[in-house]
Design a protein around this motif. Structure first.
Motif, PDB file in Angstrom:
ATOM      1  N   UNK A 108       0.853  -1.203   0.000  1.00 42.76           N
ATOM      2  CA  UNK A 108       0.000   0.000   0.000  1.00 42.76           C
ATOM      3  C   UNK A 108       0.886   1.250   0.000  1.00 42.76           C
ATOM      4  N   UNK A 109       1.870   1.235   0.869  1.00 41.06           N
ATOM      5  CA  UNK A 109       2.761   2.415   0.978  1.00 41.06           C
ATOM      6  C   UNK A 109       3.534   2.631  -0.314  1.00 41.06           C
ATOM      7  N   UNK A 110       3.996   1.558  -0.915  1.00 44.96           N
ATOM      8  CA  UNK A 110       4.767   1.700  -2.153  1.00 44.96           C
ATOM      9  C   UNK A 110       3.888   2.199  -3.293  1.00 44.96           C
ATOM     10  N   UNK A 126       1.724   9.321  -5.403  1.00 40.75           N
ATOM     11  CA  UNK A 126       1.633  10.659  -4.813  1.00 40.75           C
ATOM     12  C   UNK A 126       2.997  11.295  -4.552  1.00 40.75           C
ATOM     13  N   UNK A 127       4.047  10.507  -4.632  1.00 39.98           N
ATOM     14  CA  UNK A 127       5.385  11.037  -4.372  1.00 39.98           C
ATOM     15  C   UNK A 127       5.781  10.858  -2.919  1.00 39.98           C
ATOM     16  N   UNK A 128       7.051  11.076  -2.654  1.00 41.00           N
ATOM     17  CA  UNK A 128       7.568  10.922  -1.301  1.00 41.00           C
ATOM     18  C   UNK A 128       8.017   9.489  -1.061  1.00 41.00           C
ATOM     19  N   UNK A 129       8.508   9.251   0.141  1.00 42.12           N
ATOM     20  CA  UNK A 129       9.012   7.907   0.430  1.00 42.12           C
ATOM     21  C   UNK A 129       7.872   7.034   0.932  1.00 42.12           C
ATOM     22  N   UNK A 130       7.961   5.757   0.608  1.00 41.55           N
ATOM     23  CA  UNK A 130       6.909   4.811   1.001  1.00 41.55           C
ATOM     24  C   UNK A 130       6.727   4.801   2.512  1.00 41.55           C
ATOM     25  N   UNK A 131       7.831   4.878   3.242  1.00 42.15           N
ATOM     26  CA  UNK A 131       7.746   4.730   4.700  1.00 42.15           C
ATOM     27  C   UNK A 131       7.056   5.919   5.362  1.00 42.15           C
ATOM     28  N   UNK A 132       6.874   6.993   4.624  1.00 41.81           N
ATOM     29  CA  UNK A 132       6.228   8.160   5.236  1.00 41.81           C
ATOM     30  C   UNK A 132       4.701   8.091   5.117  1.00 41.81           C
ATOM     31  N   UNK A 133       4.196   7.022   4.530  1.00 38.39           N
ATOM     32  CA  UNK A 133       2.731   6.886   4.390  1.00 38.39           C
ATOM     33  C   UNK A 133       2.155   5.997   5.489  1.00 38.39           C
ATOM     34  N   UNK A 134       0.984   6.364   5.950  1.00 35.87           N
ATOM     35  CA  UNK A 134       0.322   5.531   6.962  1.00 35.87           C
ATOM     36  C   UNK A 134      -1.139   5.298   6.573  1.00 35.87           C
ATOM     37  N   UNK A 135      -1.714   4.231   7.148  1.00 39.25           N
ATOM     38  CA  UNK A 135      -3.089   3.862   6.795  1.00 39.25           C
ATOM     39  C   UNK A 135      -4.020   4.096   7.982  1.00 39.25           C
TER      40      UNK A 135
END
Lengths: 795, 210
Positions: free
Chosen positions: A551-553, A559-568
């Motif tokens: 999901x993060x990847x 949307x851009x940015x690093x995968x690890x900066x996304x949360x659900x």
């Protein structure tokens, strides 16, 4: 924030169907042109079919055909075929007849002329151990894959001791020793010696194992009653010798199994094979009477126990011999019983000897807490007896002997991932108010005497290394594919909860997919040995972790940015580049393909998972993984049971007044369901301790006790109005979720709390035989021997 | 004994003795394997010689249902195999477990131990009839079970729910002890009794507040 799912009381998603009559159990399915099969059951405990004349039956109007033993897969050695011409217990299916309705099929069964040659039989395993005694098989009474059949007997010297009521010193096929029991007994301040009989008892789930089958070309559609699901498909394929992918196994609901339907494929084969033969759907409705025979039973034990204690109450040595009544097809309970005795009393010095004896009684199988429940229900009152004789508080003697975290048990010094038996005892002491209850122990009210007792019961509670598989579809929902069975434990839903929580889902957006093998399941456990909670919270957690990474990847790519900066959270993924619904993420995952949509699978998932994943590939974002969390040691759960009873010395009737069960089973996922497992298992244990048994006519080898009313499970009026449960709630440290299973251990706890409380009401006397029916207790109270010391199956 | 006579005998009363005598009188297969039924459409015309005599009207869940019933057929079998109402379960075939409990004129009865001919002209309620036919709204008992998360394997659930449905009519304000007695004709092998009792008490509470 999405709701917390772990630790909440959430009704399982199938409850609405269960309470409106929509839930379809195996016998609720119909198919066009469906016909009915009936079984001809053996009237003898051991026989050979000499001649069958079915001509009159087959000529009857409405009768379609007959299925004989030579048309079904045969099994060598002491292994069970679904039909046989050499029946090894009264009630074993010989043949089946199909007819357009059930009554015609039954009438046809009555019209079959069949001639049996009776063969020698064994009901009581000790008789088969006696020199010159009969065997359950023509070729012997022990079997090994390498050497075939042999004739195993104890010596006249052994039986001189047995008959004198003493502990024999026999050779046994299974034997292990740890420490130095002989020296330890010499150091014991107290040595107790007891002979014990634990009865065999039938599982009797509410739903008999009826099932229906039909074929479409090479594909078998089987509508079955089974505890497991994905694994049952493979077991049935093995039994029928067909490709598992050619079976569509429907197992939406199972009306209870308790170990008797782990796969339960024996009876399932009959409609499958009959349907193939006559090219029509076949329903085999199993009646309660038939279920009694083909439905499995817990093996009985005849046991000699020597238990040594130091002055302070610590058990320092155990010598245990178990003769197991194993039916015609064997069982493994006695091995487990030896391990559990060592685990629960931590003697450091122990000798175990055991022999599994084939008998001509209905087949045995694991029954909730197999081996453990029997030995705990027998040994706990003996432990309390030691406390009494040594002047040690009975609670303290349980507590001091219970294992701590560093315990090593069994012949190979097995270890545990975590153990909080002491905490469970402490919590139970408080909830039950043990000290106040102890003060009224022995109190009389007319002919009634109050007794209190404790039962501490462990059992295995988990396994590792299964696969999890889930998919987020463009509708934004999380579909958790559960290959485990739906036998009433709510685990199809509850083992998905930690995974859903990890993915920030609200429960209303989670769909559980289960019950029909066409719907695609990952490699799962058999639903047995309380494995499921641990095994599938882990596997689903692993799959959810995989889904979260994807999901993060996908979000970062969009949307851009690093995968690890996304949360659900609550169906959305958010990060530096903005926010998206998980439905949109699923669409993008489909477009990206590869591992995101499940077209490329991890290398380490099981071969059984691959075809299932291929069914779902491309339909959404797939989370799929093997449980690689690892761990060292065995996973065990515990229940400490506390019971108060009133024993009527004039009638022998025991009334259970109060019961408290406290469990150590790690993280609590579903409190209400956990409480139901603790109570349900404990009450089943009470039925084992009090009412359920087989009774055979020794001359003819046929059972008298063969229905609910003759081997009665506990009803509403048998249980106390005052039941309490608790949980220690300490997560297992070797587990990502921390949850351990709970199905098995309450049975031993409920049974042992009761046997201990009854011994207490009798002033500390241990009857050492179950079930403790009023006649057994009255005989003991009146000091009159009812029957010999060690007979199995007499009452 | 001709059929009209046998049916009148059967309708005398609902006792088990009458039931067993009835089964014997009508010539059912006396098999230890449990109560059976005859009358597959696959059997063809021959067994349907007396079909018109056997065609009766039952009132089930408020609907008139025409059904061809053998003289010795049990209500549970008619419901399950002739009317498609498989919510009524067969756990023992012999009045030992209560899984087949249905309501006859509001009174709980074991469907395995009633002859279908005994319920002609009476109102039969099964688990399928508890929801509101138009809205699908659950009955108060069903709502209570949903709230309290009742039952494990739930094979016994339809029978228990029918017994609870009767209980809240007969005794709208039961104690737990009274509820326990009211439900003691039903067996739960998962032994989920504590939770079932909580459901029953909640059902009574909901019924009182309606």
């Amino acid at each position: 924030m999405a709701e917390r799912l772990v630790g909440a009381d959430i009704a399982p998603p199938d409850l609405h169907a269960k309470i409106t009559g929509r839930a379809r159990y195996a016998e609720d399915f119909r198919a066009p042109g469906m016909v009915f099969a009936k079984l001809l059951l053996s009237p003898m405990p051991h026989a050979r079919v000499r001649r069958v004349d079915a001509s009159r039956a087959l000529a009857m109007e409405g009768v379609i055909d007959i299925l004989r033993a030579d048309e079904v897969p045969s099994r060598d050695g002491p292994r069970e075929a679904c039909l046989t011409d050499t029946p090894r217990y009264e009630g074993e299916p010989i043949l089946a007849v199909a007819a357009v309705d059930e009554e015609t099929a039954a009438a046809a069964i009555e019209a079959i002329e069949i001639d049996f040659e009776p063969l020698p039989f064994v009901i009581d395993p000790l008789e088969s151990l006696r020199p010159g005694g009969p065997n359950a098989y023509v070729d012997g009474n022990q079997f090994s894959g390498q050497d075939g059949w042999s004739d195993f007997k104890w010596t006249d010297t052994d039986f001189a001791k047995v008959d004198a009521g003493e502990m024999p010193d026999p050779s046994c096929p299974v034997e292990w020793t740890k420490g130095d029991p002989e020296s330890a007994f010499a150091e014991s301040a107290l040595v107790l010696e007891e002979t014990i009989v634990h009865q065999s008892l039938t599982h009797h789930p509410m739903e008999p194992r009826s099932n229906m089958a039909y074929w479409e070309g090479e594909t078998l559609h089987a509508f079955v009653s089974t505890q497991s699901s994905q694994q049952t498909k493979f077991a049935l394929a093995g039994a029928l010798q067909i490709d598992p992918e050619n079976i569509n196994l429907v197992s939406e609901y199972c009306g209870g199994g308790f170990g008797s339907k782990i796969a339960g494929t024996t009876v399932m084969q009959i409609p499958a094979l009959f349907s193939r033969k006559i090219n029509r759907p076949v329903m085999l409705r199993i009646t309660r009477y038939e279920e009694n025979y083909v439905g499995r039973a817990r093996p009985g034990f005849q046991t000699w126990l020597k238990m040594g204690f130091l002055q302070d109450g610590k058990c320092n040595a155990i010598d245990l011999i178990i003769v197991q009544e194993s039916g015609p097809y064997g069982a493994g309970d006695f091995n487990t019983a030896g391990m559990i005795a060592d685990l629960t009393y931590t003697p450091q010095n122990m000798r175990f000897r055991g022999v599994s004896m084939y008998t001509n009684t209905p087949p045995k199988a694991a029954q909730r807490g197999p081996g453990g429940a029997q030995i705990i229900s027998m040994m706990e009152p003996i432990l309390e007896k030691a406390g009494r004789e040594l002047g040690v508080d009975r609670f303290e003697i349980h507590r001091m002997n219970a294992p701590r975290g560093d315990v090593q048990f069994g012949p190979r010094n097995a270890t545990l991932t975590s153990v909080h038996a002491v905490e469970a005892l402490d919590q139970g002491r408080e909830m039950f108010d043990w000290d106040a209850k102890l003060a009224i122990s022995g109190k009389r009210n007319g002919s009634k005497v109050t007794g209190v007792g404790i039962g501490l019961s462990p059992y295995t509670a988990g396994s590792r290394g299964r696969d999890g598989m889930m998919i987020i579809r463009p509708d934004g929902k999380l579909y958790v594919h559960q290959g485990i069975g739906n036998l009433g434990t709510h685990s199809i839903a509850d083992t998905a909860r930690p995974a859903a929580e990890l993915l920030g889902y609200n429960w209303e957006d989670v769909e559980i997919v289960w019950g029909n093998s066409a719907r695609a399941y990952p490699r799962s456990t058999v639903q047995a040995g309380s494995q499921t909670t641990t095994a599938h919270t882990r596997a689903n957690h692993a799959a959810a972790t995989d889904a979260l990474r994807k999901i993060r990847e996908v979000a970062a790519a969009a949307l851009g940015g690093s995968a690890s900066s996304y949360s659900v959270d609550s169906g959305r993924v958010s990060g530096p580049g903005g926010t998206m619904t998980l439905g949109r993420i699923a669409e993008r995952a489909i477009a990206m393909g590869g591992e995101y949509s499940g077209e490329v699978l991890p290398d380490d998932v099981h071969a059984q998972t691959v075809p299932a994943a291929q069914i779902l590939a491309g339909e959404g974002l797939m989370g799929i993984a093997r449980d690689n969390y690892g761990g060292e040691g065995n996973i065990y759960s515990w229940v400490a049971g506390f019971a108060m009873v009133e024993l009527d010395e004039e009638t022998g009737v025991v009334e259970l007044k109060e019961y408290v069960g406290v469990t150590d089973c790690g993280t609590v996922i579903h409190p209400r369901s956990l409480g139901a497992q603790v109570f349900g298992g404990s009450i089943q244990g009470m039925g084992m301790a009090m009412t359920q048994r087989w009774v055979f006519d020794p001359q003819w080898g046929v059972p008298f006790a063969n229905r609910f009313y003759t081997a009665r499970p506990p009803g509403f009026l048998d249980i106390p109005a005052d039941l309490k449960w608790g949980a220690v709630g300490i997560p297992d440290p070797q587990d990502p979720v921390g949850a351990k299973g709970i199905g098995e251990p309450p049975v031993g706890a409920g049974a042992a709390a009761l046997t201990s409380a009854i011994a207490d009401a009798m002033g500390g006397r241990c009857v050492c035989r179950t079930p403790l029916t009023p006649d057994v207790l009255l005989a003991e109270i009146e000091g009159r021997p009812m029957y010999g010391r060690l007979e199995q199956h007499v009452g | 004994m001709d059929q009209a006579e046998s049916v009148s005998v059967l309708e005398e009363k609902y006792s088990r003795r009458t039931f067993i005598k009835g089964v014997i009188a009508t010539g059912a297969t006396a098999s230890s394997a449990g109560y059976l039924f005859r009358g597959s459409p696959l059997l063809g015309a021959a067994t349907y010689q007396t079909a018109t005599e056997r065609l009766i009207t039952l009132n089930v869940n408020g609907q008139e249902r025409r059904v061809d019933v053998l003289p010795h057929e049990t209500l549970a079998m008619t419901l399950r195999y002739k009317l498609g109402l498989t919510g009524t379960k067969l756990g023992c075939d012999r009045a030992e477990c209560g899984a087949c409990t249905v309501l006859i004129d509001g009174v709980s009865q074991y469907g395995c131990s009633m002859l279908t001919h005994q319920v002609r002209g009476r109102s039969v309620a099964t688990i399928e009839g508890l929801e509101d036919a138009d809205t699908g709204e659950l009955s108060v008992v069903q709502k209570a079970v949903m709230e309290e998360g009742g039952f494990q394997c739930a094979f016994c659930a339809p029978g228990f729910i029918m017994a609870m449905t009767e209980m809240i009519e007969v005794n709208p304000n039961p104690t737990r002890e009274e509820a326990r007695l009211a439900l003691s004709g039903n067996l739960c092998r998962c032994a989920d009794y504590d939770k079932i009792l909580t459901c029953a008490m909640r059902a009574a509470e909901l019924a009182r507040s309606v």
